[in-house]
Design a protein around this motif. Sequence first.
Motif, PDB file in Angstrom:
ATOM      1  N   ASP A 176     -10.199  14.665   0.012  1.00  8.31           N
ATOM      2  CA  ASP A 176      -9.612  13.377  -0.404  1.00  8.31           C
ATOM      3  C   ASP A 176      -8.184  13.229   0.101  1.00  8.31           C
ATOM      4  OD1 ASP A 176     -11.848  12.449  -2.175  1.00  8.31           O
ATOM      5  OD2 ASP A 176     -11.287  14.263  -3.283  1.00  8.31           O
ATOM      6  N   TYR A 233       1.444   0.221   5.438  1.00  6.95           N
ATOM      7  CA  TYR A 233       1.851   0.994   4.265  1.00  6.95           C
ATOM      8  C   TYR A 233       3.290   0.656   3.883  1.00  6.95           C
ATOM      9  CZ  TYR A 233      -2.225   4.089   4.895  1.00  6.95           C
ATOM     10  OH  TYR A 233      -3.495   4.591   4.999  1.00  6.95           O
ATOM     11  N   VAL A 290       1.052   7.738  -1.297  1.00 10.34           N
ATOM     12  CA  VAL A 290       1.168   8.800  -2.300  1.00 10.34           C
ATOM     13  C   VAL A 290       1.056  10.128  -1.558  1.00 10.34           C
ATOM     14  CG1 VAL A 290       0.196   9.818  -4.380  1.00 10.34           C
ATOM     15  CG2 VAL A 290       0.133   7.335  -4.062  1.00 10.34           C
ATOM     16  N   MET A 318      -2.570  11.269  -0.121  1.00  8.19           N
ATOM     17  CA  MET A 318      -3.851  11.087  -0.785  1.00  8.19           C
ATOM     18  C   MET A 318      -4.585   9.928  -0.112  1.00  8.19           C
ATOM     19  SD  MET A 318      -3.501  13.547  -2.770  1.00  8.19           S
ATOM     20  CE  MET A 318      -5.103  13.384  -3.562  1.00  8.19           C
ATOM     21  N   ASN A 356      -6.839   7.791  -1.285  1.00 11.89           N
ATOM     22  CA  ASN A 356      -6.774   6.561  -2.095  1.00 11.89           C
ATOM     23  C   ASN A 356      -7.630   5.425  -1.539  1.00 11.89           C
ATOM     24  OD1 ASN A 356      -5.102   7.745  -3.955  1.00 11.89           O
ATOM     25  ND2 ASN A 356      -3.199   6.853  -3.138  1.00 11.89           N
ATOM     26  N   GLY A 357      -8.892   5.708  -1.309  1.00 15.81           N
ATOM     27  CA  GLY A 357      -9.810   4.653  -0.865  1.00 15.81           C
ATOM     28  C   GLY A 357      -9.952   4.546   0.631  1.00 15.81           C
ATOM     29  N   ASN A 393       0.866  -1.177   0.000  1.00 15.88           N
ATOM     30  CA  ASN A 393       0.000   0.000   0.000  1.00 15.88           C
ATOM     31  C   ASN A 393       0.905   1.229   0.000  1.00 15.88           C
ATOM     32  OD1 ASN A 393      -2.470  -1.510   0.249  1.00 15.88           O
ATOM     33  ND2 ASN A 393      -1.938  -1.846   2.396  1.00 15.88           N
TER      34      ASN A 393
END
Length: 698
Positions: free
Chosen positions: A680, A658, A234, A649, A651-652, A231
Amino acid sequence: MALHKIHEGSFYSRAGIEWIVQIFRNQSSAPSSVGELTFPDSSPLVIEWKETSKEDVICESSATLKIISPGDRTYIDLYAEGPTDVMLKVFRNDTSHLYWCGFLDPEFYEEPYSTYNNYEVSFTFSDFGVLKRIPFSGTGMYTLAEIFERSAGIILQDYTVNLSTYLNGNIVQLSSIKVYAENFFDEDGIAMSQYDVLEGVLRPLAARLIQRNGQFEIYDINKLFLDSQTNNIVWGSDDQVLGMDKVVNNIKATLSCYDSAVKSGEFKYIESNNDPYKSFLVDYEEHRGERPADYLSFKILYNDSATGVQSKDSQAKYFKIKPVLGGDESEGIVEHFYFGEMDFGATLLDGNHRIGVNAGRRIDSLFVMKPLRISSVPNAGKYRLRILHSILFDGRYNPYTDAGQYNGPNGVSQISFVHILRLPVKIELLNLAGTAVLKHYKNKNILDLTTATSFNALMGTWESGADPGDDCIISWYKEDASEAIGGWIGNRQTCPDSSVASLSAAVKAARDGQYIPYPPEAGLLRITVSNKCIEISEQVSIHPRWWLHKLPEISIVKSDLTASDIDSEDVEYSGIANVSAKDDLDIDLICGTMADPSPTARGLLLNSSGLPITSMTRQLRTDTAEQLLIGTLYSQFASRKITLSGTAMANGGLKLQYTDAALSNKMLMMLAASEECKEDEIYLKVAEFSQDNYTRQS
């Protein structure tokens, strides 16, 4: 009352994700219409996961919701006192994808008072915070799954379990581990919060708990590493900071789950203003013609209200002695006592001066003690039960002053031949549900063993099924039975008449009480006391003026020569992580395991059969749960590990683990996060972590 939807609204993030917000209120009926929510453009919804360290169990989260109030104090009625009155549900893209759920924190509320309409109002909801305000309730044995569902289930029903610990060769299931609910109450009967209980049962498993993507997740750090995924973070800003996680010196895990070794029934006389009572003078004959109040020794109150007793005969009474110039404060159960005249005679024995069971009436069940839970231990032979049953069996008018001319000499002579008093008592072990008798204690055959003088010979046995009657005999005598019993006296080990004078030194030196083998299995211990005394002589009928019982006291002792007390101290486990580190790490546990389980420990984790768990396995290492926990924490804090923080970000949504492109060989776990749903973006703090790699030091 039920949760009904009262407000609903939605907004879109910069990336076009629809966030749907629903507010529910606990009320008797659904509203006629659902109010529409309007949101400000800036930060309408922020979900924050509080920062935790790797040793923490519960990762709390909160949601801060901002809405536009269309009129003056439109939403002020949301602030009720109950911790579960108002619920927030957050959905991502559609109402089939629950993202977050929690209850309104009713402690804080403010809004502009000078503005009439169209102003912002902020509400804070939390998930696990509500559990701090709800006390635990329940009795008996529960699985960890049941405890989890009773507490966290208040918020969410869905949860997953992802642990790397094994029990008897199988991955640990919360449904396969049990614990007694009594562990979650203090000495005064005050319950822990649901939060503390939830944390307490998960900590020995090295488990962590978090709400993510609309469900609860229970996991451990070792399993998170073993199941690690890519994961990649970003980064969405230039505010990233690299730091270092803490290093610790000594890691100490302290298990505090001990109960008192005394298992008394906690008898309590429930006094009322209208209780009848009888008064007794210092002595009768010398002072009855003077002012009685000047020579009042004690009062004895009696009624039919008390705790600690399951049932009693209808003629028996509960009593409480209140000392004035004499006597000792005590309470218990009345078989009978006489009041009025100093000595036995026609007046005293006319039937109007006796309180309690009618003269000559013999019953199998004078009273039944409220059953007490007895734990099962694999080393039961190391322990015994001590049953202390104190009675007042006396012929004096005033049993607290010396016998003599003015203190009932005839009453004393009535029982002067009673050097040993024996009473049939049923000591039975019921199943934990209290619905069936598993075993009963038997020692009546000991009375026929004329040479039995040692503890082992006088110990008796546990037999299957219920006591058929008179299988257990409790005895009262003084020292070598050379003098008559009288006053308050505790029972002593039952033995043949011929052995009393020649008992072994260990039996003679033992504290009062009947010592019996520790039960072979867990259950509820129930004691039933009769008044069918077995007389030592047939010369005359036993006719005491006083026959009172204190509730039997059950304690657990060692089966050594002196029947010594069990050490009821906390159990400490420790391990050195890094000798160069400055700070130690202390972990307190209310549930756990022991390599050598104690029967007085309430918070022991039990297997599906109700036996204490002595070891578990994680990462090919088998030890107590506490030592495995130390191993997990050693693996995280023995050496420096990096931390990263900054805006990324979303990202879901939030991830537990991570990776970072610049740290390709590092696995990173989430410690804290704050998600700006409108933007977001998610502010993350992550730390390097590793799998368990600890070897216990000798």
